[in-house]
Design a protein around this motif. Structure first.
Motif, PDB file in Angstrom:
ATOM      1  N   GLU A  10     -17.534   0.713 -44.970  1.00 37.02           N
ATOM      2  CA  GLU A  10     -18.840   0.058 -44.889  1.00 37.02           C
ATOM      3  C   GLU A  10     -19.029  -0.471 -43.480  1.00 37.02           C
ATOM      4  O   GLU A  10     -18.150  -1.131 -42.921  1.00 37.02           O
ATOM      5  CB  GLU A  10     -18.906  -1.083 -45.907  1.00 37.02           C
ATOM      6  N   GLU A  68     -22.668   3.213 -45.795  1.00 41.55           N
ATOM      7  CA  GLU A  68     -21.320   3.735 -46.008  1.00 41.55           C
ATOM      8  C   GLU A  68     -21.145   4.991 -45.149  1.00 41.55           C
ATOM      9  O   GLU A  68     -22.002   5.887 -45.181  1.00 41.55           O
ATOM     10  CB  GLU A  68     -21.182   4.092 -47.489  1.00 41.55           C
ATOM     11  N   LEU A  69     -20.056   5.040 -44.412  1.00 43.74           N
ATOM     12  CA  LEU A  69     -19.739   6.243 -43.633  1.00 43.74           C
ATOM     13  C   LEU A  69     -18.558   6.926 -44.294  1.00 43.74           C
ATOM     14  O   LEU A  69     -17.490   6.328 -44.466  1.00 43.74           O
ATOM     15  CB  LEU A  69     -19.396   5.873 -42.188  1.00 43.74           C
ATOM     16  N   THR A  70     -18.736   8.196 -44.676  1.00 40.96           N
ATOM     17  CA  THR A  70     -17.712   8.905 -45.449  1.00 40.96           C
ATOM     18  C   THR A  70     -17.250  10.152 -44.719  1.00 40.96           C
ATOM     19  O   THR A  70     -18.072  10.933 -44.219  1.00 40.96           O
ATOM     20  CB  THR A  70     -18.280   9.314 -46.830  1.00 40.96           C
ATOM     21  N   SER A  71     -15.926  10.335 -44.686  1.00 41.20           N
ATOM     22  CA  SER A  71     -15.342  11.542 -44.120  1.00 41.20           C
ATOM     23  C   SER A  71     -15.240  12.594 -45.211  1.00 41.20           C
ATOM     24  O   SER A  71     -14.638  12.360 -46.262  1.00 41.20           O
ATOM     25  CB  SER A  71     -13.949  11.237 -43.570  1.00 41.20           C
ATOM     26  N   ARG A  72     -15.807  13.761 -44.966  1.00 42.92           N
ATOM     27  CA  ARG A  72     -15.729  14.844 -45.949  1.00 42.92           C
ATOM     28  C   ARG A  72     -14.278  15.289 -46.131  1.00 42.92           C
ATOM     29  O   ARG A  72     -13.863  15.615 -47.241  1.00 42.92           O
ATOM     30  CB  ARG A  72     -16.584  16.023 -45.467  1.00 42.92           C
ATOM     31  N   TRP A  79     -19.318  14.495 -41.878  1.00 39.23           N
ATOM     32  CA  TRP A  79     -19.589  13.062 -41.985  1.00 39.23           C
ATOM     33  C   TRP A  79     -20.883  12.832 -42.747  1.00 39.23           C
ATOM     34  O   TRP A  79     -21.839  13.594 -42.612  1.00 39.23           O
ATOM     35  CB  TRP A  79     -19.660  12.415 -40.585  1.00 39.23           C
ATOM     36  N   ARG A  80     -20.877  11.755 -43.527  1.00 38.24           N
ATOM     37  CA  ARG A  80     -22.059  11.428 -44.331  1.00 38.24           C
ATOM     38  C   ARG A  80     -22.303   9.932 -44.238  1.00 38.24           C
ATOM     39  O   ARG A  80     -21.360   9.136 -44.358  1.00 38.24           O
ATOM     40  CB  ARG A  80     -21.797  11.814 -45.782  1.00 38.24           C
ATOM     41  N   ILE A  81     -23.545   9.556 -44.025  1.00 43.90           N
ATOM     42  CA  ILE A  81     -23.926   8.145 -44.078  1.00 43.90           C
ATOM     43  C   ILE A  81     -24.766   7.956 -45.345  1.00 43.90           C
ATOM     44  O   ILE A  81     -25.772   8.649 -45.533  1.00 43.90           O
ATOM     45  CB  ILE A  81     -24.725   7.721 -42.827  1.00 43.90           C
ATOM     46  N   THR A  82     -24.297   7.059 -46.220  1.00 40.86           N
ATOM     47  CA  THR A  82     -25.000   6.814 -47.477  1.00 40.86           C
ATOM     48  C   THR A  82     -25.727   5.477 -47.385  1.00 40.86           C
ATOM     49  O   THR A  82     -25.124   4.462 -47.012  1.00 40.86           O
ATOM     50  CB  THR A  82     -24.005   6.792 -48.643  1.00 40.86           C
ATOM     51  N   GLU A 113     -12.492   9.402 -47.477  1.00 45.09           N
ATOM     52  CA  GLU A 113     -12.515   7.947 -47.289  1.00 45.09           C
ATOM     53  C   GLU A 113     -13.868   7.448 -46.797  1.00 45.09           C
ATOM     54  O   GLU A 113     -14.515   8.090 -45.988  1.00 45.09           O
ATOM     55  CB  GLU A 113     -11.438   7.538 -46.282  1.00 45.09           C
ATOM     56  N   SER A 114     -14.230   6.256 -47.321  1.00 43.39           N
ATOM     57  CA  SER A 114     -15.488   5.646 -46.916  1.00 43.39           C
ATOM     58  C   SER A 114     -15.214   4.295 -46.278  1.00 43.39           C
ATOM     59  O   SER A 114     -14.293   3.584 -46.684  1.00 43.39           O
ATOM     60  CB  SER A 114     -16.383   5.415 -48.130  1.00 43.39           C
TER      61      SER A 114
END
Lengths: 464, 464
Positions: free
Chosen positions: B428, B417-421, B402-405, B425-426
C-alpha cells in the motif's frame, strides 16, 4: 551516422529505366534497387524515409483513437469467396497454391479479413465505435508496373476499417479519418487535397481521394484555387468531437476539387474564372464509407440496444505509404536532386568537412555531430576523403534540408556555414549558433510527435 | 490506453487447438487470431509486443554498427537458380507464378538477394566492413505448422549479413553479432544461451544457436550449469574492439552447451557431475560464418589492396522475432497467465478501478494515468464496469508486470495498492509513491534504449 560507415550507393548517371523524376532520384540517391518488375529493395536511405512515414501514420492514427494490429500478407481464398470478390478481383490479385494445394492469395486489401476478425470477437453495440488499422505490405500484380515505387507491385500501405452501429457514427469515423489524414500529410510537409472520387471496386457511397499536385501525377484534377490556401495548421483537435470533425471536413471539401472521374464541367464553370485550375495530381490516400456492403454478406452483426442483431456500418481508409515516398519527391525536388521536407528527411542535417584530416576541422565536425545528436537529431557526417564538390553534389542529391559546412579557413574566423537546401542560401555562424539554429528548426517537428518529451535543459556550451 | 476504448478480445475458455502454453495464452489474451494454418493476425496486444521486440532488435543492431534496409517479401526465382538453392530448397519454399507466368517465391531467407545488392553496389575493399540487415516477413511452407507463432508459416525475422575482406574480419562480425544478440535477449528479459550448432542448409563452418530453456522447447540441450550464471549486464561494449568482442564470445561459449545435433557424450561427461544438465530449449536465433559459399558462385567480389579481385567473406545472422513472443511466454508464465518481462511488456502498468463511477476512485485513476504517461510510460486503465474479480483475472492473463489497484476504501486512507505480477506481492502506497516506484522500475529499461533522452525534471507533485 558517419558516411564512411554507411551504405549509400549513389549513382552518377541517370538510370535509363526511370521515366519520372522520383524514380530517377530514388535510384540515383541509393534509396531503392529493383529486384523484379515492380518489386524493390529499400536500401538504407530509402528504408529510413519509409520508416519515418510509417511512424507518422502510426502516431496520427493512434492520436485519432484508431487501434493498430497487423494482418498477415497471405490470406485464404475462402474468405474472399464469402464476399464474392475472389472471382471479381481479376488478374491483379496474386493467386497462390500452397504445398497442400490450398488456394491462397497475397492480400491486395483487407476488408474481408478485418470483417472476419470483427465478427469473431465483437457481438455487442457496447464495444462500438471501433476502428482498427494496420500498415502492411500488399501485392497487386499490375500488368505493367512502372514509375518505381509509385506503381509497384509489392507496396506498403496503411489500411484502416471502422465499425459503427449507425450511419451517423460511421460518417463521424469518415470525418475523423479525413482530419487525421490532413494532419498526417501536413506533418510530412505535403499538401494533399481531398477530392470527391469514384468508389471503384471497394464500393460505397461516400469517398474522397487525397491528391498531391505534381506535374507527373497520373490523374487530371480540377479545382478551385482557393482550396490550396486551407491548412489544418496547429489547431487543437478533439477527435471525439463530432461537430468539430464535421466542420473541418466541410471546410476542406466545400470548394470544388475533383478528379477526372467525377469532374462536372457545369459545376466547375460556376467557379470564378480566375480561380479555375486544372492540373495533374498523385493519389496518396482514399477514404470510403460503404455502409453494410461487407458486414451483411459476411455476417458482421452486433446486438443493438433493442436486443436485435444489426449489421455494422463500415468504411475503409487507406494511405499509400511507399507511394508517398515517391510522391513527396515528385512534389519537392530541383535539378540537383531531392529536397526533403523537415518532417520526413532521412537525416536532419548534413555535415560536410572540407578538409578531412585537418585537426581543427575534424574536431569541429565531431563536436557539431555530438551536439546535434544530444538534442535528439540525426546528422549525416560526410567524413570521407571525397573532394568538396563531390560531397556537395551528394548532399544535394540525397536532399537533406540543412547542411553545415566546416573548413579550416572558416574556423580560423570562428565560423561554419549553414546552408538551406531549398533556398540555397548560406549564412556564416559560430558552430554553436549553427547547432542552435538547426535545433530550433526541428523543434516543432519533434513536438509534433505525441511521444515527444521535453528534454532536460542543457546549455549549448556543454554540448560543444 | 483506456480498456473501454481498446480492442482486447480475451477468451474465458482454453482453445482446443492450442497444445502449448504460449499458443493457449496468446489466443486467450487476444494477442493473435489464426487466419489459415500457420498464418496469424496479430491483434492489438500481440502487435504491440511484436513491435517492441522489433524495436529492441533494431536498436541493438544499429548500436553494433549494422545498417538496416528492407528487402521485399517476394523474390525472383532466377536469383536462387544462381546459387543453386532453387531446386535444393524443397517444398518448404512457397513457389509462385505471377500473371506473366514468371517464377517467383516468397523469401524464406535472403542470402541470394543481399549478395545481389552487394555485388551491384560494392567493388572495393575500402567499402568494407559492411553489415546489412532487415526485419521482414518470411514464409516457410511447413507441412504441419503448429504451436502458434512458434512454428508459423508466415513469420517475422531479423536476418543480417556481413561482408568482409578477410576471414579474420568476418569472424569479428560473427563475434559482434553474438554480443549484440546477448544484449538483445537480455533487454527482453530472457536468457538465451549460445550453443554450438549444426549449419544445416545455409552451410558454413562456424555457427551457434541461441536457446531459451523451457520445458516445451523443441530441442534437447546439454550444458554445464555454470553457463546459466553468465550475464552480459550493463558492461560497456565497444563493437569496434575486436579483442573485447572475441573475449566475450569466448566467455559465453567456453563452457559446454550443445543441442542434440552436435552433442558429444564424451565431452559432456568431462563436466563435473553436479553441473551436468540436460533440458529442453527453444531456438530464438542463430549466427553463421560461411566464408565464400555465396560470394563465389554469385560473383560478389571486391578489389583488394593489391588490386586483385577476391570474393568476400560472409556470414548470416538471424533472430526469430515473432517466434520470440511465444518463447518469452513459454519461459515466463504461471497458471493464471503470461508474466511479461519489463523490457517487452505491451503496457507498463495496469490500473484497476475497483469502483468505476465513484468520484474519488475515477479521479485518482485519471491522475495516476496522467502521471505515468508524463514519465513516458504507457498504462492500461481498466475503466470498464466489469466486477473486480474479472478485472484482476484479465490483468493476470495479459501479464502486465505491475498493477495499481484503486478503490474508495483505500483512498480514504490515502493509499492505493501496487502489485507485482511475478511475486503476487502487494504494497500500500500513496498514489504519488506508487507512480514514483513504477517510474523507478522502468527507468533502467528506458535508459537501455540508445534513443533515450533525459526528460526535464518535474516534481511528482506537479504530475498528480
Amino acid at each position: 551516422m558517419r558516411l564512411s560507415r554507411y551504405f549509400l550507393p549513389v549513382l552518377k548517371e541517370n538510370p535509363a529505366e526511370a521515366q519520372i523524376v522520383s524514380h530517377r532520384y530514388m535510384l540515383r540517391a541509393g534509396m531503392i534497387k529493383q529486384q523484379a518488375a515492380g518489386i524493390y529493395s529499400w536500401l538504407p536511405l530509402g528504408f529510413k524515409v519509409l520508416r519515418k512515414l510509417e511512424n507518422i501514420v502510426h502516431e496520427e492514427q493512434q492520436r485519432a483513437g484508431h487501434i493498430p494490429l497487423l494482418m498477415p500478407t497471405l490470406q485464404s481464398a475462402d474468405l474472399w469467396r464469402e464476399s464474392g470478390r475472389y472471382d471479381d478481383y481479376g488478374e491483379e490479385m496474386l493467386r497462390i497454391k500452397d504445398r497442400h494445394g490450398r488456394d491462397m492469395l497475397y492480400g491486395p486489401t483487407n476488408e474481408e479479413m478485418i470483417t472476419d476478425i470483427f465478427r469473431a470477437n465483437v457481438s455487442s453495440y457496447k464495444d462500438l465505435p471501433l476502428t482498427l488499422y494496420h500498415i502492411q505490405w500488399k501485392f497487386r500484380d499490375e500488368i505493367r508496373p512502372r514509375f518505381g515505387v509509385m506503381r509497384g507491385r509489392e507496396f506498403f500501405m496503411k489500411d484502416g476499417y471502422n465499425f459503427d452501429l449507425t450511419k451517423e457514427d460511421a460518417l463521424h469515423a469518415y470525418n475523423r479519418h479525413l482530419v487525421s489524414y490532413l494532419r498526417t500529410y501536413e506533418r510530412m510537409g505535403m499538401q494533399a487535397i481531398p477530392m470527391r472520387a469514384d468508389s471503384g471496386p471497394i464500393g460505397g457511397d461516400d469517398t474522397h481521394e487525397f491528391l498531391v499536385l505534381a506535374d507527373t501525377g497520373e490523374s487530371e484534377v480540377f479545382y478551385d484555387s482557393a482550396v490550396t490556401d486551407i491548412r489544418l495548421g496547429a489547431r487543437d483537435i478533439n477527435y471525439d468531437d463530432k461537430a468539430q470533425c464535421q466542420a473541418i471536413m466541410e471546410e476542406f471539401t466545400a470548394l470544388y476539387a475533383r478528379t477526372d472521374e467525377t469532374h462536372d464541367e457545369a459545376l466547375f464553370n460556376q467557379i470564378p474564372e480566375e480561380r479555375r485550375r486544372s492540373a495533374r495530381g498523385i493519389e496518396v490516400g482514399q477514404i470510403f464509407y460503404f455502409g453494410t456492403k461487407y458486414s451483411e454478406p459476411m455476417g458482421a452483426t452486433v446486438q443493438g440496444p433493442d436486443g436485435k442483431q444489426v449489421p455494422v456500418h463500415m468504411g475503409s481508409h487507406g494511405i499509400g505509404v511507399s507511394r508517398l515516398v515517391g510522391a513527396i519527391i515528385e512534389a519537392s525536388h530541383d535539378d540537383k536532386g531531392i529536397i526533403w521536407p523537415e518532417g520526413v528527411t532521412p537525416f536532419h542535417c548534413g555535415i560536410v568537412n572540407l578538409k578531412q584530416g585537418d585537426e581543427a576541422a575534424d574536431a569541429a565536425c565531431d563536436k557539431i555531430y555530438a551536439a546535434l545528436t544530444a538534442v535528439g537529431l540525426d546528422p549525416l557526417y560526410d567524413d570521407t576523403q571525397e573532394r568538396a564538390g563531390g560531397k556537395f553534389a551528394t548532399m544535394d542529391l540525397i536532399g537533406l534540408p540543412w547542411r553545415i559546412t566546416v573548413g579550416p579557413r572558416g574556423l580560423k574566423n570562428g565560423v561554419v556555414e549553414l546552408t538551406s537546401r531549398r533556398s540555397g542560401e548560406s549564412v556564416e555562424l559560430s558552430p554553436e549558433e549553427a547547432v542552435k539554429k538547426v535545433a530550433e528548426i526541428y523543434r516543432p517537428h519533434q513536438e509534433a510527435s505525441p511521444h515527444w518529451q521535453p528534454m532536460a535543459e542543457r546549455s549549448f556550451h556543454t554540448w560543444l
